[in-house]
Motif scaffolding. Sequence first.
Motif, PDB file in Angstrom:
ATOM      1  N   UNK A  98      70.667  55.972  34.825  1.00 31.11           N
ATOM      2  CA  UNK A  98      69.647  55.419  35.566  1.00 31.11           C
ATOM      3  C   UNK A  98      68.647  56.577  36.215  1.00 31.11           C
ATOM      4  N   UNK A  99      69.237  57.861  36.618  1.00 34.70           N
ATOM      5  CA  UNK A  99      68.630  58.934  37.254  1.00 34.70           C
ATOM      6  C   UNK A  99      67.804  59.765  36.150  1.00 34.70           C
ATOM      7  N   UNK A 100      67.837  59.241  34.768  1.00 33.28           N
ATOM      8  CA  UNK A 100      66.964  60.088  33.855  1.00 33.28           C
ATOM      9  C   UNK A 100      67.471  61.284  33.148  1.00 33.28           C
ATOM     10  N   UNK A 101      68.823  61.506  33.647  1.00 30.09           N
ATOM     11  CA  UNK A 101      69.486  62.686  32.998  1.00 30.09           C
ATOM     12  C   UNK A 101      69.660  62.612  31.502  1.00 30.09           C
ATOM     13  N   UNK A 102      69.935  61.298  31.062  1.00 35.56           N
ATOM     14  CA  UNK A 102      70.017  61.123  29.799  1.00 35.56           C
ATOM     15  C   UNK A 102      69.065  59.757  29.529  1.00 35.56           C
ATOM     16  N   UNK A 103      67.838  60.148  28.587  1.00 34.93           N
ATOM     17  CA  UNK A 103      66.974  59.276  28.297  1.00 34.93           C
ATOM     18  C   UNK A 103      67.290  58.318  27.216  1.00 34.93           C
ATOM     19  N   UNK A 104      66.455  57.422  27.039  1.00 35.77           N
ATOM     20  CA  UNK A 104      66.439  56.343  25.823  1.00 35.77           C
ATOM     21  C   UNK A 104      66.639  57.173  24.606  1.00 35.77           C
ATOM     22  N   UNK A 105      67.186  56.904  23.667  1.00 36.99           N
ATOM     23  CA  UNK A 105      67.502  57.455  22.189  1.00 36.99           C
ATOM     24  C   UNK A 105      67.869  58.818  22.456  1.00 36.99           C
ATOM     25  N   UNK A 106      68.535  59.331  23.534  1.00 36.67           N
ATOM     26  CA  UNK A 106      68.945  60.515  23.606  1.00 36.67           C
ATOM     27  C   UNK A 106      70.442  60.498  23.242  1.00 36.67           C
ATOM     28  N   UNK A 107      71.105  61.610  22.535  1.00 36.04           N
ATOM     29  CA  UNK A 107      72.522  61.548  22.368  1.00 36.04           C
ATOM     30  C   UNK A 107      73.305  61.653  23.731  1.00 36.04           C
ATOM     31  N   UNK A 108      74.347  60.828  23.699  1.00 40.43           N
ATOM     32  CA  UNK A 108      75.180  60.733  24.887  1.00 40.43           C
ATOM     33  C   UNK A 108      76.333  61.886  24.621  1.00 40.43           C
ATOM     34  N   UNK A 109      77.009  62.041  25.549  1.00 36.43           N
ATOM     35  CA  UNK A 109      78.250  63.106  25.415  1.00 36.43           C
ATOM     36  C   UNK A 109      79.259  62.408  24.600  1.00 36.43           C
ATOM     37  N   UNK A 110      79.955  63.309  23.805  1.00 31.85           N
ATOM     38  CA  UNK A 110      81.127  62.634  23.142  1.00 31.85           C
ATOM     39  C   UNK A 110      82.426  62.374  23.830  1.00 31.85           C
ATOM     40  N   UNK A 111      83.153  61.662  23.374  1.00 31.27           N
ATOM     41  CA  UNK A 111      84.511  61.608  24.008  1.00 31.27           C
ATOM     42  C   UNK A 111      85.078  62.959  24.278  1.00 31.27           C
ATOM     43  N   UNK A 112      85.019  63.876  23.311  1.00 28.75           N
ATOM     44  CA  UNK A 112      85.608  65.263  23.425  1.00 28.75           C
ATOM     45  C   UNK A 112      85.042  65.947  24.260  1.00 28.75           C
ATOM     46  N   UNK A 113      83.705  66.110  24.426  1.00 29.65           N
ATOM     47  CA  UNK A 113      82.794  66.696  25.582  1.00 29.65           C
ATOM     48  C   UNK A 113      83.234  66.249  26.987  1.00 29.65           C
ATOM     49  N   UNK A 114      83.413  65.025  27.299  1.00 31.71           N
ATOM     50  CA  UNK A 114      83.767  64.271  28.394  1.00 31.71           C
ATOM     51  C   UNK A 114      85.327  64.735  28.684  1.00 31.71           C
ATOM     52  N   UNK A 115      86.267  64.790  27.838  1.00 31.89           N
ATOM     53  CA  UNK A 115      87.213  65.170  27.921  1.00 31.89           C
ATOM     54  C   UNK A 115      87.636  66.465  28.436  1.00 31.89           C
ATOM     55  N   UNK A 116      86.739  67.372  27.826  1.00 32.62           N
ATOM     56  CA  UNK A 116      86.788  68.714  28.150  1.00 32.62           C
ATOM     57  C   UNK A 116      86.069  68.993  29.607  1.00 32.62           C
ATOM     58  N   UNK A 117      85.280  68.192  29.797  1.00 39.37           N
ATOM     59  CA  UNK A 117      84.492  68.430  31.018  1.00 39.37           C
ATOM     60  C   UNK A 117      85.206  67.993  32.321  1.00 39.37           C
ATOM     61  N   UNK A 118      85.939  66.908  32.113  1.00 43.67           N
ATOM     62  CA  UNK A 118      86.717  66.421  33.411  1.00 43.67           C
ATOM     63  C   UNK A 118      88.284  66.746  33.089  1.00 43.67           C
ATOM     64  N   UNK A 119      88.713  67.587  32.028  1.00 47.61           N
ATOM     65  CA  UNK A 119      90.064  67.562  31.987  1.00 47.61           C
ATOM     66  C   UNK A 119      90.784  66.453  31.751  1.00 47.61           C
ATOM     67  N   UNK A 120      90.677  65.367  31.037  1.00 51.34           N
ATOM     68  CA  UNK A 120      91.236  64.201  30.809  1.00 51.34           C
ATOM     69  C   UNK A 120      91.318  64.189  29.303  1.00 51.34           C
ATOM     70  N   UNK A 121      92.349  63.049  28.919  1.00 52.69           N
ATOM     71  CA  UNK A 121      92.635  62.710  27.579  1.00 52.69           C
ATOM     72  C   UNK A 121      91.474  62.012  26.641  1.00 52.69           C
ATOM     73  N   UNK A 122      91.123  62.529  25.573  1.00 53.65           N
ATOM     74  CA  UNK A 122      89.990  62.050  25.000  1.00 53.65           C
ATOM     75  C   UNK A 122      89.878  60.583  24.819  1.00 53.65           C
ATOM     76  N   UNK A 123      91.087  59.982  24.768  1.00 51.27           N
ATOM     77  CA  UNK A 123      91.256  58.399  24.593  1.00 51.27           C
ATOM     78  C   UNK A 123      90.600  57.744  25.807  1.00 51.27           C
ATOM     79  N   UNK A 124      90.966  58.431  27.249  1.00 50.98           N
ATOM     80  CA  UNK A 124      90.377  57.888  28.195  1.00 50.98           C
ATOM     81  C   UNK A 124      88.669  57.988  28.311  1.00 50.98           C
ATOM     82  N   UNK A 125      88.352  59.247  27.930  1.00 52.52           N
ATOM     83  CA  UNK A 125      86.785  59.170  27.702  1.00 52.52           C
ATOM     84  C   UNK A 125      86.470  58.253  26.645  1.00 52.52           C
TER      85      UNK A 125
END
Length: 126
Positions: A24-51
């Motif tokens: 919504x705030x255009x940090x990630x635009x249409x057709x742009x690659x989204x973070x992977x579950x592993x990137x999110x898991x590392x960013x937030x120190x969570x289980x990749x399955x949760x991400x």
Amino acid sequence: MILNTESIKPIYIQISEWLENQILNDSIAADEKMYSQYQLAEMYNINPATAAKGITILLNENILYKKRGLGMFVSKDAKELIFKKRKNETLKTLAIELLTEANRLNVGEDELFELLKSLNIESRED
């Protein structure tokens, strides 16, 4: 974003909502690659399955789409889908809560409408 581990809202929902906000705030635009579950898991120190569960919500709502071997990408109409979802879910829930409380306090429709109108004017001035 800081995950709220004390919240009753599950972490995967918090991840999903954060990703929606990024769109919504255009940090990630249409057709742009989204973070992977592993990137999110590392960013937030969570289980990749949760991400992955948070990402799956957005996939199921067609906000994201998969490109085989490349990852997840933001759909062209992602913003519209998020707006529609939040309007139909979030605003409706808030409106029901507001009307319920207004009824408890014997606040009439006209008084409630005037209150909302004045708050709307104030918020535009900020």
